[in-house]
Scaffold this motif. Structure first.
Motif: not given
Length: 333
Positions: A201-209, A238-250
């Motif tokens: 079981d793997a979650r969030g290659g960079a970040a997990y919340c 991996y983010v389980g809840g709500t979030a503000d990702y404004s102006n993020c790049s992937f």
């Protein structure tokens, strides 16, 4: 204040090979902790019982925690019992939490482990830190924060990872760079080449919340990934809840291998704001079931001004959404 000192090649049978702080509030400026080794917690430094410390322009390099009888916590720094830590312009290079050779155990916080302790990081650099378990689970290649929400701003994470020492097992690996159970402030951070490898079981290659409302404005995720894992969620985040990702790049984030995969760039569980975000060349390959080459979006969200470019799903007996899998009513205006 401790200034311009060096702690090098020290060892501790238990905790804090370089230094241990108990019920104290010193500050460290321009201090280097290098090649120190503890067997349980805090290869460089261990802090407990209201030991609130400020770190400025400090360097933590090649520190280790190598447990023989349980989990390894905080390759460079381990803090608990309401010992809040503030890091400014600090560097963490190649620190590691990992059971000793031939022994089994979990790994938490390749560089920093925080237990019921607030951590604030500003303008810090994390490079090639790792949490590598053997026949157990691993969390937070660079930072592990349990219970208390961290504040991480304008930090750079490069090639931090969580990697199982015996790939394909029954354990979990979360947060190649950052693992937190509570939502915090993640503003203007850069994640490059961070990864989770070799878990059931793997979650969030960079970040997990795990949960809560995150603030991730202006973040950059490039070349982050999950591989060799049976179930994978969020190649970058991996983010389980709500979030503000404004102006993020992937960019070029991916999941490869495994039987089920959700979100080549991210698994976003709650209703969130993605205004102005870009998803470029994100992907899922292999897997019997796959959802969202760029992202798995579980809640009703705002995608105003977003772009999805050359994202894809390949292989798999069932595949849904080359760019995104959208689970809720959302705004694309």
């Amino acid at each position: 204040t401790i200034r311009n000192c060096m702690f090098t090649a020290n060892t501790a049978l238990d905790r804090g090979a370089g230094a241990a702080v108990v019920n104290g509030q010193p500050s460290f400026t321009g201090v280097t902790f290098s090649s120190n080794t503890a067997t349980e917690r805090g290869g460089g430094v261990y802090l407990m019982v209201n030991s609130d410390v400020t770190w400025t322009n400090c360097v933590f390099s090649n520190n280790r925690v190598n447990n023989r009888s349980g989990d390894s916590y905080g390759g460079a720094v381990a803090a608990e019992s309401a010992s809040d830590q503030t890091f400014a312009n600090c560097t963490f290079n190649s620190n590691k939490a990992e059971p000793d050779t031939g022994y089994n155990g979990g790994a938490r916080g390749g560089a920093v482990w925080l237990n019921n302790t607030v951590g604030a990081f500003a303008d810090c650099t994390f490079n090639a830190n790792s949490a590598n378990p053997r026949n157990d689970s691993g969390y937070g290649g660079a930072i592990y924060a349990l219970t208390a929400a961290p504040a991480i701003q304008r930090c750079v994470f490069t090639n931090d990872r969580v990697q199982h020492l015996i790939p394909q097992n029954s354990y979990s690996g979360y947060g190649g760079a950052v693992y937190t159970t509570a939502a915090g402030l993640f503003e203007g951070n850069t994640f490059t080449g961070c990864s989770v490898t070799g878990f059931n079981d793997a979650r969030g290659g960079a970040a997990y919340c795990e949960s809560g409302a995150m603030h991730v404005v202006g973040g950059s995720f490039a070349g982050c990934s999950i591989s060799q894992s049976s179930s994978a969620c969020g190649g970058a985040a991996y983010v389980g809840g709500t979030a503000d990702y404004s102006n993020c790049s992937f960019t070029s984030c991916a999941i490869s291998g495994g039987s089920s995969a959700f979100g080549g760039a991210g698994y976003f569980g709650g209703a969130s704001n993605f205004a102005g975000c870009s998803f470029t060349t994100c992907s899922i390959s292999a897997g019997s079931s796959a959802f969202g080459g760029a992202g798995y979006f579980g809640g009703a969200s705002n995608f105003a001004g977003c772009s999805f470019t050359t994202c894809s799903i390949s292989a798999g007996s069932s595949a849904f959404g080359g760019a995104g899998y959208f689970g809720g009513a959302s705004n694309f205006a």
